[in-house]
Design a protein around this motif. Structure first.
Motif, PDB file in Angstrom:
ATOM      1  N   UNK A   1       7.923   8.612  -9.062  1.00 46.77           N
ATOM      2  CA  UNK A   1       6.782   8.949  -8.212  1.00 46.77           C
ATOM      3  C   UNK A   1       6.462   7.883  -7.187  1.00 46.77           C
ATOM      4  N   UNK A   2       6.703   6.627  -7.512  1.00 50.05           N
ATOM      5  CA  UNK A   2       6.436   5.542  -6.559  1.00 50.05           C
ATOM      6  C   UNK A   2       7.728   4.962  -5.988  1.00 50.05           C
ATOM      7  N   UNK A   3       8.821   5.113  -6.719  1.00 50.54           N
ATOM      8  CA  UNK A   3      10.141   4.685  -6.249  1.00 50.54           C
ATOM      9  C   UNK A   3      11.104   5.853  -6.383  1.00 50.54           C
ATOM     10  N   UNK A   4      12.016   5.938  -5.447  1.00 52.44           N
ATOM     11  CA  UNK A   4      12.987   7.034  -5.412  1.00 52.44           C
ATOM     12  C   UNK A   4      14.370   6.430  -5.213  1.00 52.44           C
ATOM     13  N   UNK A   5      15.335   6.906  -5.982  1.00 58.10           N
ATOM     14  CA  UNK A   5      16.672   6.328  -5.914  1.00 58.10           C
ATOM     15  C   UNK A   5      17.726   7.416  -5.730  1.00 58.10           C
ATOM     16  N   UNK A   6      18.541   7.270  -4.698  1.00 61.47           N
ATOM     17  CA  UNK A   6      19.676   8.161  -4.455  1.00 61.47           C
ATOM     18  C   UNK A   6      20.897   7.570  -5.144  1.00 61.47           C
ATOM     19  N   UNK A   7      21.563   8.382  -5.977  1.00 61.73           N
ATOM     20  CA  UNK A   7      22.719   7.907  -6.736  1.00 61.73           C
ATOM     21  C   UNK A   7      23.873   8.896  -6.620  1.00 61.73           C
ATOM     22  N   UNK A   8      25.051   8.406  -6.991  1.00 59.32           N
ATOM     23  CA  UNK A   8      26.262   9.225  -6.939  1.00 59.32           C
ATOM     24  C   UNK A   8      27.075   9.028  -8.207  1.00 59.32           C
ATOM     25  N   UNK A   9      27.923   9.996  -8.516  1.00 61.97           N
ATOM     26  CA  UNK A   9      28.890   9.850  -9.602  1.00 61.97           C
ATOM     27  C   UNK A   9      29.588   8.497  -9.455  1.00 61.97           C
TER      28      UNK A   9
ATOM     29  N   UNK B   1       5.615   3.892  -2.293  1.00 59.77           N
ATOM     30  CA  UNK B   1       4.272   3.325  -2.158  1.00 59.77           C
ATOM     31  C   UNK B   1       4.191   2.425  -0.933  1.00 59.77           C
ATOM     32  N   UNK B   2       5.220   1.628  -0.721  1.00 56.99           N
ATOM     33  CA  UNK B   2       5.227   0.739   0.444  1.00 56.99           C
ATOM     34  C   UNK B   2       5.378   1.524   1.742  1.00 56.99           C
TER      35      UNK B   2
ATOM     36  N   UNK C   1      -2.587  11.878  -2.545  1.00 60.09           N
ATOM     37  CA  UNK C   1      -3.241  12.657  -3.603  1.00 60.09           C
ATOM     38  C   UNK C   1      -2.714  12.240  -4.974  1.00 60.09           C
ATOM     39  N   UNK C   2      -1.425  11.997  -5.056  1.00 60.36           N
ATOM     40  CA  UNK C   2      -0.818  11.573  -6.319  1.00 60.36           C
ATOM     41  C   UNK C   2      -1.302  10.180  -6.719  1.00 60.36           C
TER      42      UNK C   2
END
Length: 326
Positions: A160-168, A183-184, A68-69
């Motif tokens: 919205x198309x890429x998501x990144x997990x990060x830490x201090x 997206x992939x 939908x996005x």
């Protein structure tokens, strides 16, 4: 047969790892649900469902949100924020998200900050949306927040198309993160990458509200992976010592002249030892690169095996591999 240790991210085509956030071997354990704190109740899995079934359902729900996005033409910041809020809540269990002051878009229980920008912006380049008081990228905005906050240790940034997990992370010149190409994942039905992502960033992985930021599965997994890495490095030191003895003894037995020159002092012992040490570490470098499939593309490996079967010399193999790789 013992399982071969995982040393790269090839098992999850839509995920990428930068820096030493969580070791690939630890991610593999998490993906196989072989890490601590991975029982169904730890993920708040609904009664009557297994983790696998929960992930399968989450994938379809997340895919519906993303589709939908993706149909929106040039989504705005607000549209992206609404998508992320619903997507996180119904796909990854973030039912405690609340709006937050810039540069954050929202935060979960005061401990999981989320930075959101529209898809027209990339995570590592200057963000027109966030660069109000000073120029910064979405990833830097989140990193800056995590480094300054005592209440938040882990966070997420997305366009919205890429998501990144990060830490201090004290180092701003050596980034560390796990990134997912959403997206992939949804366009190619990459359920393997989605499953690993779900297991990594489900809301339960960041710890409960009103507990120390360090009290969460993500942090304990990271520490466990670091300890395993330290153990591997300790074993490597012993193995290097053995390699030096074996290679050194072999060279001296095969080269009596060299042994005599070392004994007489004509060849400096320290210089020779350093050359031997350099050789051992070059071999280690090559073996690690080969293990991670970084030396040559698949085509050159296939051609090399065929040539070897036909009786070509090692020199011919090297030349053929070089031509195929370039």
């Amino acid at each position: 047969m013992a399982r071969k240790p995982i040393s790269d991210m090839s098992a999850w085509p839509s995920l990428s790892l930068e820096g030493n956030l969580i070791a690939p071997a630890m991610i593999a354990r998490i993906d196989q649900r072989d890490a601590p704190e991975q029982a169904p109740e730890d993920y708040a899995v609904r009664k009557g469902l297994t983790i696998r079934e929960e992930i399968s359902t989450a994938f379809r729900v997340g895919q519906s949100h993303f589709d939908a996005f993706a149909k929106l033409e040039a989504p705005s910041q607000d549209a992206t924020r609404r998508f992320v809020a619903g997507f996180f809540k119904e796909t990854f269990g973030f039912d405690d998200l609340a709006p937050a002051a810039a540069p954050l878009a929202m935060i979960a229980s005061g401990r999981v900050p989320v930075v959101v920008v529209p898809p027209s912006e990339t995570l590592d380049r200057r963000s027109p949306t966030l660069s109000v008081d000073r120029s910064r990228s979405p990833a830097f905005a989140l990193q800056d927040y995590l480094n300054d906050s005592d209440d938040a240790l882990w966070g997420i940034v997305t366009n919205g198309t890429h998501l990144r997990l990060m830490r201090d992370n004290a180092s701003l010149t050596r980034p560390a993160y796990i990134e997912a190409d959403l997206a992939q994942i949804f366009s190619t039905e990459d359920i393997a990458s989605f499953a690993a992502l779900w297991l990594l960033i489900h809301r339960s992985r960041f710890g409960a509200a009103d507990t120390p930021a360090t009290d969460c599965p993500l942090e304990r997994w990271r520490e466990a992976g670091s300890r395993e890495g330290e153990t591997a490095r300790d074993r490597l030191a012993d193995q290097v010592q053995i390699a030096l003895k074996v290679l050194g003894s072999g060279f001296l037995e095969a080269n009596p002249d060299l042994a005599a020159k070392l004994k007489s002092g004509e060849v400096n012992l320290t210089t020779w030892f350093n050359e031997l040490l350099r050789l051992v570490y070059r071999l280690i470098f090559l073996m690690v690169a080969e293990d991670r499939n970084l030396l040559h593309p698949a085509k050159s490996k296939t051609e090399a095996r065929a040539l070897y079967a036909e009786g070509y010399s090692l020199a011919a193999l090297r030349k053929q591999c070089y031509r195929a790789a370039t």
